[in-house]
Design a protein around this motif. Structure first.
Motif, short mmCIF file in Angstrom:
data_model
loop_
_atom_site.label_atom_id
_atom_site.label_comp_id
_atom_site.label_asym_id
_atom_site.label_seq_id
_atom_site.Cartn_x
_atom_site.Cartn_y
_atom_site.Cartn_z
N GLU A 174 0.97 -1.15 0.19
CA GLU A 174 -0.05 0.08 -0.03
C GLU A 174 0.89 1.16 0.04
O GLU A 174 0.40 2.35 -0.44
CB GLU A 174 -0.86 0.06 1.19
CG GLU A 174 -1.68 1.13 1.49
CD GLU A 174 -2.76 1.01 2.28
OE1 GLU A 174 -3.59 2.08 2.69
OE2 GLU A 174 -3.11 -0.12 3.12
N ASP A 175 1.97 1.25 0.48
CA ASP A 175 2.76 2.24 0.70
C ASP A 175 3.51 2.66 -0.79
O ASP A 175 3.95 3.87 -0.79
CB ASP A 175 3.87 2.28 1.89
CG ASP A 175 4.72 0.95 1.60
OD1 ASP A 175 4.60 0.28 0.67
OD2 ASP A 175 5.89 1.08 2.36
N GLU A 176 3.55 1.80 -1.49
CA GLU A 176 4.11 1.85 -2.80
C GLU A 176 3.13 2.40 -4.07
O GLU A 176 3.34 2.72 -5.08
CB GLU A 176 4.75 0.82 -3.53
CG GLU A 176 5.88 0.72 -2.29
CD GLU A 176 6.71 -0.82 -2.83
OE1 GLU A 176 6.38 -1.24 -3.92
OE2 GLU A 176 7.68 -1.20 -2.19
N ARG A 177 1.81 2.46 -3.53
CA ARG A 177 0.67 2.67 -4.49
C ARG A 177 0.68 4.44 -4.82
O ARG A 177 0.60 5.16 -3.89
CB ARG A 177 -0.55 2.02 -4.11
CG ARG A 177 -0.61 0.66 -3.79
CD ARG A 177 -1.71 0.17 -3.17
NE ARG A 177 -1.66 -1.29 -2.86
CZ ARG A 177 -2.81 -1.80 -2.09
NH1 ARG A 177 -3.93 -1.23 -1.44
NH2 ARG A 177 -2.63 -3.09 -1.75
N SER A 178 0.50 4.53 -6.20
CA SER A 178 0.25 6.06 -6.63
C SER A 178 -0.47 5.93 -7.61
O SER A 178 -0.06 4.95 -8.71
CB SER A 178 1.59 6.60 -6.72
OG SER A 178 2.18 6.17 -7.94
N LEU A 179 -1.38 6.96 -8.06
CA LEU A 179 -1.97 7.02 -9.16
C LEU A 179 -2.16 8.39 -9.84
O LEU A 179 -2.53 9.32 -8.87
CB LEU A 179 -3.49 6.37 -9.09
CG LEU A 179 -4.49 6.59 -10.23
CD1 LEU A 179 -3.94 5.77 -11.43
CD2 LEU A 179 -5.81 5.86 -10.14
N VAL A 180 -1.91 8.64 -11.09
CA VAL A 180 -1.67 10.10 -11.34
C VAL A 180 -2.45 10.19 -12.64
O VAL A 180 -2.23 9.52 -13.59
CB VAL A 180 -0.32 10.66 -11.69
CG1 VAL A 180 -0.31 12.05 -12.13
CG2 VAL A 180 0.42 10.37 -10.36
N ILE A 181 -3.34 11.27 -12.79
CA ILE A 181 -4.15 11.57 -13.97
C ILE A 181 -3.63 12.89 -14.44
O ILE A 181 -3.72 13.85 -13.93
CB ILE A 181 -5.71 11.69 -13.86
CG1 ILE A 181 -6.12 10.51 -12.94
CG2 ILE A 181 -6.23 11.97 -14.94
CD1 ILE A 181 -6.14 9.37 -13.53
N HIS A 182 -3.03 12.90 -15.70
CA HIS A 182 -2.33 14.02 -16.38
C HIS A 182 -3.11 14.31 -17.32
O HIS A 182 -3.43 13.61 -18.24
CB HIS A 182 -0.84 13.51 -16.51
CG HIS A 182 0.08 14.66 -17.25
ND1 HIS A 182 0.43 15.87 -16.46
CD2 HIS A 182 0.34 14.98 -18.39
CE1 HIS A 182 0.98 16.59 -17.15
NE2 HIS A 182 0.93 16.07 -18.55
N SER A 183 -3.04 15.81 -17.84
CA SER A 183 -3.66 16.23 -19.14
C SER A 183 -2.94 17.64 -19.52
O SER A 183 -2.49 18.30 -18.61
CB SER A 183 -5.13 16.83 -18.72
OG SER A 183 -5.47 17.72 -18.01
N GLN A 184 -2.72 17.55 -20.71
CA GLN A 184 -2.08 18.55 -21.44
C GLN A 184 -2.36 18.92 -22.69
O GLN A 184 -3.16 17.87 -23.44
CB GLN A 184 -0.76 18.67 -21.12
CG GLN A 184 0.10 17.56 -21.97
CD GLN A 184 1.79 17.47 -21.90
OE1 GLN A 184 2.13 17.76 -20.82
NE2 GLN A 184 2.09 17.00 -22.83
N CYS A 185 -1.84 19.90 -23.42
CA CYS A 185 -2.20 20.10 -25.10
C CYS A 185 -0.60 19.84 -25.52
O CYS A 185 0.35 20.45 -25.12
CB CYS A 185 -2.36 21.44 -25.42
SG CYS A 185 -2.57 21.72 -27.06
N ASP A 186 -0.55 18.70 -26.41
CA ASP A 186 0.76 18.32 -26.86
C ASP A 186 1.31 19.13 -28.10
O ASP A 186 0.51 20.36 -28.38
CB ASP A 186 0.89 16.96 -27.23
CG ASP A 186 0.05 16.81 -28.68
OD1 ASP A 186 -0.64 17.77 -28.85
OD2 ASP A 186 0.00 15.69 -29.32
#
Length: 835
Positions: free
Chosen positions: A744-756
């Motif tokens: 559990e201490d290694e769990r991460s979830l990232v939602i990223h948005s941008q204009c390429d």
């Protein structure tokens, strides 16, 4: 010494001139007569060649008319019965089976053009002038039946010479219907036009009946009238008559006559006589002058000549010149000449040996060519006996060289049906007027040793040796060429046999070809074959030819949808239009989209079923808050000691929590509800926030805090919001399932948005899970492939279908620090982004 030399030179010159003057006039007269006869024969041959070329031009015109598409289309629905007694159809203007073109600008127009059936019976007559059709050509004619194999024939009709040119006529299906015949009277116009105005000095040409010795036609009737007999004409003209060897179908003994006036011959004889007199004077002066000059110079330059001869002989002998202080120089020269002659003999012997070596090498080279030639090369003598047989002939015909030598060629190679044809070819070669004729090429059927027949192209080249005549026969197996020609003919009919519309349009928009399947498109455009397309399509054709690129379009005609591909052929200046009925395909696509929407809807329902626990927890929070606030309000109302402001605050909280529960239910109904796809401009950041709110309970349950690294600027794109929410929801839930496999201490979830960099909207879902196995990387988006024990393998497939339907892409890559990165690219709504 100089004076004596001059006198001797004058005397010798006069003697030589007197001797030659006795012989020269007779030689000149003999040369003149031979040259005159040669020129008359040459002029006669030239006039006959021009006449043959003119007839060949008419023959080519007849072939062009007989093979014209307009005649084939006209004959397509026609069938002539053998026993009917209908009168021939008569035209004075251009008939429907002939093209309206300027074919006769450079030719004398024929008097009539006939359309004959298979029995050579006249069916239709087109009269081009005032001359009536000869009675012999009306109805079924025995002359035409006997000469139907002949393409061009000379005959007499009504005591007048005529040229009859016939060509086989076929309908559009290739069925032989009969023949097209050009009837051209050979009169003064025809004969004058055949010489193309190049007959000089009053030379006439005419047609001579050799049996009756009378003229049937001439290029100038005022000078050589009709029915004039040959003996009467020879008093004023030199007549050269030649047979028509090119028209074997003629049953009459007609000859082509070239007439040169005697006045022209006399004028030429006078010019030669004057030239003779001038030449005699010039010869007398020349001989005297030359002999005088020779003897004069000989006396002065004898020593120099001897010195030059000495130096030349020294260079030829290659030895030093001997020095003789006393003695006659002529004896010295004689000795040198003797040595020089001996050296010449030795050189001649060396040259003979070298020539023999070269001849041997040439024979070896010819033998190598014979052995390596790809065609069969057979040499026969005057009587047709085989004297040479190359290896290719052995392989092709199955006879060895030893077996073939000494056999009669025609009996060994051809069957009884083809033997007469070959013998006629040999007779044509032997009877050719040209001493060195080109090889004659013909197609025959040869027989192999086992009896198998195969087509060959045969060329005969005569070899005129010193004491005998031989023939080299080149045989080329044309079986493959025949097969290719058959395939080409079948391909030529491909367009007309195609069930799809195929048209050809030139730059001006004129339809120059359309197959039978193109009728619906022609009705759509409101035009027929050989007519122009509407203005819009004419402009499109012109633009396509200018650009040189293909262009596609769709048209709807009578509830049918056609896909049109316009392909330019720039070099030839036309556009090919290939049509295809796509009505059924469009209906199938519509049904496929409906099935796809059903599948997406079922997927959403399945996803919401899996999220039922989390959604229940989300709804339980506001409902519990509503219940607590309601109970507290009741207790406060029962206790009159509390202030009304507390009750109002509690009621406000009840209303707020009820709105929150209603909003959750509204979003669920929008996500789960079955509805038609509707695309609108939306900010992708808002879509991400709403999806994260759906999985907030599952993320807390997993022990993961979803980090939203969203662009500060609005990322607008035209999408179906519900479908994109389904894609993001599927990717996030997959990431949460993957995170369960690590601490559990290694769990991460990232939602990223941008204009390429390309201006597209980029969405990335990055997790720190165990990642994707390399062997599973290429199969992630395959149907029914999953790495979960309870998965169906359809989530990513549906997601890719939705993204591609939005003109975007979806991909998955492993992260360097561990985990997986799912990337989604969607086209940006640039207008809103710029604002």
């Amino acid at each position: 010494m100089p004076l004596m030399s001059v006198l001797i030179g004058v005397f010798c010159g006069l003697i030589v001139w007197a001797m030659l003057d006795q012989v020269q006039p007779q030689a000149l007269r003999s040369i003149f007569l031979e040259e005159l006869e040669t020129r008359l024969n040459q002029q006669a041959r030239e006039t006959l060649i021009r006449f043959d070329n003119y007839v060949l031009t008419h023959t080519s015109t007849a072939r062009l008319l007989a093979n014209h598409r307009q005649l084939a289309n006209y004959l397509e629905p026609i069938y002539w019965y053998r026993g009917d007694e209908d009168e021939p159809k008569f035209y004075r203007s251009t008939p429907p089976w002939l093209p309206s073109s300027s074919l006769w600008q450079s030719l004398v127009r024929p008097s009539h053009i006939l359309l004959l059936d298979g029995d050579q019976r006249t069916r239709e007559i087109y009269q081009l002038g005032e001359r009536d059709l000869p009675a012999e050509l009306e109805g079924t004619n025995e002359l035409l039946l006997s000469e139907r194999r002949v393409q061009a024939s000379l005959t007499t009709l009504g005591d007048r010479p005529y040229l009859l040119i016939s060509e086989t006529a076929e309908d559009a299906t290739g069925t032989e219907m009969g023949s097209l015949m050009l009837v051209a009277p050979i009169d003064e116009q025809f004969l004058a036009a055949s010489q193309q105005g190049v007959a000089p000095n009053g030379v006439l040409v005419g047609i001579l009946d050799a049996d009756e010795q009378r003229f049937l036609a001439s290029s100038d009737p005022s000078r050589l009238g009709f029915q004039k007999y040959l003996p009467d004409v020879e008093t004023n003209y030199s007549v050269t008559a030649q047979s028509f060897s090119e028209y074997d179908g003629s049953t009459l003994n007609l000859q082509f006559a070239t007439l040169v006036p005697h006045s022209v011959v006399e004028e030429m004889r006078d010019r030669v006589a004057g030239l003779e007199r001038r030449q005699r004077l010039v010869a007398a002066f020349t001989f005297v002058s030359v002999f005088t000059l020779v003897f004069y110079l000989l006396s002065e330059r004898l020593n120099r000549i001897l010195q030059r001869v000495s130096r030349f002989s020294q260079r030829a002998l290659g030895s030093k010149q001997p020095v003789i202080e006393r003695g006659n120089q002529l004896f010295v020269l004689e000795d040198w000449i003797r040595q020089f002659i001996q050296l010449v003999r030795e050189t001649r012997e060396e040259m003979r040996q070298q020539h023999e070596t070269e001849m041997h090498e040439s024979e070896m080279l010819k033998q190598a060519i014979m052995e390596t030639a790809l065609d069969s090369i057979i040499t026969i003598d005057r009587w047709g006996v085989i004297i040479e047989f190359n290896p290719t002939a052995e392989q092709t015909l199955g006879h060895s060289r030893q077996q073939a030598l000494g056999k009669v060629f025609v009996e060994l190679i051809f069957n009884q049906q083809n033997q007469p044809q070959f013998l006629r070819l040999m007779d044509d070669v032997l009877s050719s007027r040209d001493q060195h004729p080109d090889e004659m090429r013909h197609e025959l059927t040869a027989i192999k040793r086992g009896g198998a027949a195969f087509p060959v192209e045969l060329a005969i080249k005569p070899i005129r040796l010193k004491n005998r005549l031989a023939f080299t026969i080149y045989m080329h197996d044309i079986s493959n060429r025949r097969r290719i020609e058959l395939e080409i003919r079948s391909l030529a009919k491909f367009a007309s046999e195609s069930p799809n519309p195929i048209l050809r349009v030139n730059r001006r928009g004129v339809i120059i070809y359309a197959n039978s399947a193109s009728e619906q498109l022609l009705n759509y455009w409101g035009c027929e074959r050989a007519q122009t397309l509407p203005l819009y399509w004419r402009n499109r054709v012109s633009d396509i030819l200018d650009s040189g690129r293909d262009w596609q379009s769709q048209v709807v005609s009578n509830e049918q949808v056609f896909s049109l591909l316009l392909t330019p052929v720039v070099d030839l200046g036309y556009v090919n239009i290939y049509g295809r009925d796509i009505t059924v395909e469009l209906e199938a696509e519509r049904q496929a989209r409906e099935h796809q929407q059903e599948l997406i809807h079922v997927s959403r329902l399945s996803t919401m079923g899996e999220m039922a626990t989390g959604l229940a927890h989300e709804l339980n929070q506001p409902l519990s808050a509503i219940a607590n606030y309601a109970n507290g309000s009741v207790r406060r109302l029962q206790s009159s000691g509390r202030a009304s402001e507390d009750i109002l605050y509690a009621l406000g909280q009840i209303s707020s929590q009820a709105d929150r529960a209603g909003e959750i239910i509204k979003r669920l109904r929008a996500l789960v509800g079955k509805q038609a796809p509707v695309r609108r401009v939306a900010d992708i950041n808002d879509v991400i926030r709403e999806v994260c709110s759906f999985v907030e309970f599952e993320a807390r349950k997993t022990g993961v805090e979803i980090e939203q690294q969203l662009s500060l600027n609005a990322l607008t794109t035209r999408i179906d919001v519900v479908q994109i929410e389904q894609v993001l929801l599927n990717l996030i839930r997959n990431a949460l399932d993957a995170l369960l496999e690590i601490p559990e201490d290694e769990r991460s979830l990232v939602i990223h948005s941008q204009c390429d960099e390309g201006g597209q909207v980029l969405i990335q879902v990055l997790d720190s899970g165990p990642g994707i196995e390399p062997k599973d990387q290429a199969r992630l988006f395959e149907p029914f492939f999953t790495t979960k024990e309870s998965g169906m393998g359809m989530g990513l497939v549906i997601s890719r279908t939705i993204i591609e339907d939005h003109s975007g892409t979806i991909s998955a890559q492993p992260r360097a620090e561990g985990g997986t990165c799912f990337s989604v690219l969607l086209p940006s709504d640039r207008k809103n982004n710029e604002q």
